[in-house]
Design an enzyme around this catalytic site. Structure first.
Site, PDB file in Angstrom:
ATOM      1  CB  SER A  80      33.367 -99.997  18.780  1.00 27.99           C
ATOM      2  OG  SER A  80      33.589-101.369  18.734  1.00 27.99           O
TER       3      SER A  80
ATOM      4  CE  LYS B 260      32.067-102.279  14.890  1.00 24.63           C
ATOM      5  NZ  LYS B 260      32.417-101.070  15.638  1.00 24.63           N
TER       6      LYS B 260
END
Ligand code: ADP
Length: 848
Positions: free
Chosen positions: A736, A779
């Site tokens: 990511s 996140k």
């Protein structure tokens, strides 16, 4: 003495013992641990093959055991030749043997032949040793005038004693039969070894070589025992098992091989004890198979002397068996309405989880025997996973027990050790059942993702057996060695990350993700739950302390950085402690005329400061000043913008088992040969992302006018690049970070600054597409916590945005990007425009 029966050898090895006196006709266990005795056992009993080699002389050691010396003399001159029936060796707690010895006859030591390695003596046999023919010896002794009368009197007394005992005890009945069948001359020895008598008295019986003297010595002991019994019976209410209490006779069999117990106190208690245990075994309502094993063990226990190490083992085992909740359970009281209220009262937010838990409970209500999946709560620490498990137990009215599996790497931890090991014990499941005392508790298997693996077997495999509804009705703990039905236990598991849960285990579970909280949620949780709870824990009330909302927010944003609320709870605890001290000491203040700051100065001048006790001003309000005073300077002053003052830095978002985190990526370039250096403990996938990013940028360098250090068209030409992911002690991996690396390098090659308030996440492909990634909610919350304003996410993660609380969504500019161009445009102020399209080459008209 003339001897016309069996003869013992003229040379006998001698065993000196402090453990009582062996009399002919009785069987005792003797523990052997002195060097000489050990030698005797090793080289004589264990090596010998003939019957003669198992006959040894047992001599009572009359010296004080504390002041015993190595010297053999003075040696007691009379002993009993005994047949070693059984030898058991053990290394625990120190090397020793336990001998089972049956006394045969008396002997006199004529002379010691050698002392080492064990004493060997020339002996003279004193008693006859023959096949007993009762009628013959009875006539012989009875016809012998005074001796006859004496023996008759003795016989009658012995009969009286036996009659006073409980005939339902098999050994008493057998004893009565023996009285008739044994030759009278053997009776004193047999009876003396059974009735309560001291070692000194027994020694006198041993020394009584003449038959008449022997009768005379034992008769008073026998009478004393009868009198004692009479007294006892008089003083007690007659109860059926009274006699059993007064004199306990174990069922171990009667002469030879009888184990006497009338003569020691411990024996009495022990017999009583085993009977209580037996009753408990019958009362425990265990299944047939378990009962059978217990009764077998009980039988063994009765035959064992307490000194044997195995006695304690067997005893512990039986104690556990009777304590286990074979059929004890709590009644489920399930009311979905009440459960909903309880869950809501105990926990703020976590709506998704609460909904699923209610569904689960509702199905349980409709279908009592639920063989459904096991719920597994996965999320960062301190988000209330354990606490929800506890609430489920509460709503069901069940007992709750937490089994921590973190670091467990031995399957015996789950399944127990076999009883052959010293120090063996049951596994955590059985132990838990013993602790809660019912067979239908809620077991919270904490941290299933932290199970280890080692040579001692895989605990996950053992856990599978526990969790599998097809198998767990007959879970067999190695220690118990009989099946226990676990099907009524409600298992709930918790973990920080699914990645490390063994796949087979994960297959059995339904994973419910619990993500971290937003700041607003944390404030609510603190105000509604944590603060009242901490006040209560510290004995405070709202009249003592007030923590306003903005202080709570301050604690959350500047003193903690976590997904859950555990360290928030600790900080609130610290505030409470500080206030508790103030309240407890009644806040002493200094009288105004002395002026408060001068306290120490006055002391220096020789005057003592005057304190007066005044009640503290209540409530103590924790404002920003008080907060700093108590907790110190805030450890987290997050100013994101200050990090982004150079080209070649970008802010990424990472997911860890502890929740989301922001992560910087730094890049720099220097003259070189086009090498890429990566630092910061990166995993393989992350390194690949870095290579992908560079390749894409090189491929698109022209489009974006990216150049190398001297302005050449290939950014890598004559240039080395170093990419660093700070916090290098933490291992990082995952795809990511792709978009962050691209942005960081684009900034480096273009010399432009990335916007300070942008964070991003997304996987990249060589074609420049942005692929979806996991952990979006965590996140985004981490970015929000860190004060980021814009978050760039993969387009295909749009569906995950629904999970993000509305207030966070409204405060953030969430940009979704399908390819890297969109990412770069969102990351740089004013976009990251492509170069103006170069004009196409003029076409050369064909001459044909
Ligand atoms: P975990 O098991 O997830 O590590 P715990 O269940 O031990 O976390 O929770 C830590 C503390 O936080 C507990 O005191 C719990 O009551 C509290 N807590 C966590 N989440 C909530 C919530 N949503 N509402 C109320 N209290 C909460």
């Amino acid at each position: 003495m003339p001897n016309n029966g069996i003869q013992i050898p003229r040379r006998l090895p001698l065993l000196l013992t402090h453990e009582g006196v062996l009399l002919p006709g009785s069987t005792v266990r003797i523990s052997v641990n002195t060097p000489r005795n050990m030698q005797l056992v090793k080289s004589r009993l264990l090596k010998g093959t003939s019957l003669k080699s198992t006959i040894i002389g047992v001599i009572p050691n009359t010296r004080d055991p504390d002041h015993d010396t190595d010297d053999l003399s003075p040696l007691h001159s009379i002993g009993t030749a005994g047949l070693a029936v059984q030898v058991v060796g053990s290394n625990w707690p120190k090397p020793h043997y336990t001998l089972l010895i049956t006394g045969l006859c008396r002997f006199r030591v004529c002379g010691l032949l050698k002392e080492r390695p064990f004493p060997l003596a020339e002996v003279e046999q004193l008693d006859k040793l023959e096949q007993y023919t009762p009628s013959f010896s009875q006539e012989e002794t009875e016809g012998d005038g005074e001796l006859g009368a004496l023996s008759q009197e003795f016989y009658q007394a012995a009969l009286q004693l036996v009659d006073m005992l409980d005939m339902s005890v098999p050994v008493v009945a057998k004893l009565k039969r023996l009285l008739d069948s044994l030759p009278r001359e053997t009776l004193p020895d047999v009876v003396a070894s059974m009735i309560r008598s001291s070692n000194k008295e027994k020694l006198q019986v041993l020394d009584a070589v003449g038959l008449e003297e022997r009768f005379r010595r034992v008769l008073p002991l026998l009478t004393r025992q009868i009198e004692g019994l009479k007294l006892l019976q008089k003083s007690r209410k007659p109860r059926p098992d009274d006699e059993k209490r007064v004199i306990s006779v174990r069922k171990g069999g009667v002469f030879p091989g009888r184990q006497f117990s009338l003569d020691d106190e411990a024996g009495d208690e022990d017999g009583d004890d085993t009977q209580i245990l037996e009753r408990k075994v019958h009362g425990a309502n265990m299944p047939e198979a378990a009962l059978k094993v217990c009764l077998k063990e009980l039988k063994r226990l009765k035959k064992m002397p307490q000194s044997m190490p195995e006695y304690a083992l067997t005893r512990n085992y039986l104690d556990l068996m009777v304590e286990l909740p074979w059929d004890r359970n709590t009644k489920d009281r399930l009311d979905i309405g009440a459960a909903r209220v309880l869950l809501d009262n105990d926990h703020y937010a976590m709506d998704k989880l609460k909904r699923r838990v209610l569904e689960y409970l509702a199905v349980r209500q409709l279908k009592t025997s639920l063989k459904g999946p096991i719920l597994c709560f996965v999320g960062p620490p301190g988000v209330g996973k354990t606490s929800v498990g506890r609430s489920i137990a509460k709503t069901l009215g069940r007992e709750f027990h937490r089994i921590s599996l973190g670091g467990v790497c031995d399957q015996s931890d789950i399944r127990g050790h076999r009883r052959t090991y010293v120090g063996s014990m049951p596994g955590r499941i059985i132990n838990g059942l013993k602790t809660v005392g019912v067979n239908n508790p809620v077991f919270l298997l904490d941290e299933v993702d932290k199970l280890g693996k080692s040579l001692q077997g895989d605990p996950a495999a053992a856990l599978l057996e526990v969790l599998d509804p097809e198998q767990n009705h007959s879970f067999t703990d190695h220690y118990l060695n009989v099946a226990f039905d676990l099907s009524q236990v409600l298992f709930i598991a918790t973990a920080n990350s699914v990645a490390t849960i063994p796949p087979a285990l994960l297959d059995r579970m339904e994973v419910l993700h619990v993500s971290g909280y937003t700041q607003e949620e944390k404030v609510e949780i603190a105000q509604r739950h944590l603060i009242p709870h901490q006040l209560e824990q510290h004995g405070l009330t709202p009249e003592h302390i007030q923590i306003p909302q903005d202080t709570t927010l301050d604690v959350i944003s500047r003193y903690t950085r976590e997904a859950g609320v555990r360290s928030l709870e600790r900080k609130i605890g610290a505030l409470c402690r500080a206030v508790a001290v103030k309240v407890a000491e009644g806040q002493k203040v200094i009288e105004p005329e002395h002026g408060s700051p001068e306290g120490s100065a006055q002391e220096e001048r020789g005057q003592s400061p005057v304190y007066i006790a005044a009640p503290p001003e209540r409530p103590i309000v924790i404002d920003h000043v008080a907060l700093k005073d108590i907790l110190g300077a805030p450890p987290f002053e997050m100013e994101v913008s200050e990090h982004l003052t150079l080209p070649g830095v970008a802010l990424g978002l990472a997911w860890t088992p502890l929740g989301g985190e922001i992560m910087y990526v730094e890049a720099s370039r220097m003259e070189g040969e086009g090498q890429l250096t990566l630092t910061g403990q990166l995993g393989g996938v992350m390194k690949e992302s870095a290579h992908l990013a560079i390749s894409w940028l090189r491929a698109n360098a022209k489009n974006y006018q990216l150049t190398n250090m001297v302005g050449g068209p290939d950014p890598l030409d004559g240039t080395d690049i170093h990419l660093h992911f700070p916090a290098g002690a933490v291992i990082k991996d995952g795809p990511s970070a792709g978009v962050t690396i691209v942005t960081c390098l684009a900034s480096l090659f273009s010399g432009r600054l990335v916007r300070s308030d942008v964070a991003m996440t997304g996987e990249i492909t060589l074609r420049g597409l942005v692929l979806p990634v996991g952990g979006i909610k965590d996140k985004v919350l981490a970015a929000h916590r860190a004060g980021v304003k814009r978050v760039i996410l993969p387009k295909r993660n749009e569906k995950d945005l629904e999970d993000i609380p509305a207030n966070v969504r409204s405060q953030l500019d969430l940009v979704t990007a399908g390819d890297l161009e969109e990412v770069l445009n969102a990351a740089f102020d004013g976009g990251f425009a492509k170069a103006a399209k170069t004009p196409e080459h003029p076409r050369i008209p064909s001459k044909l």
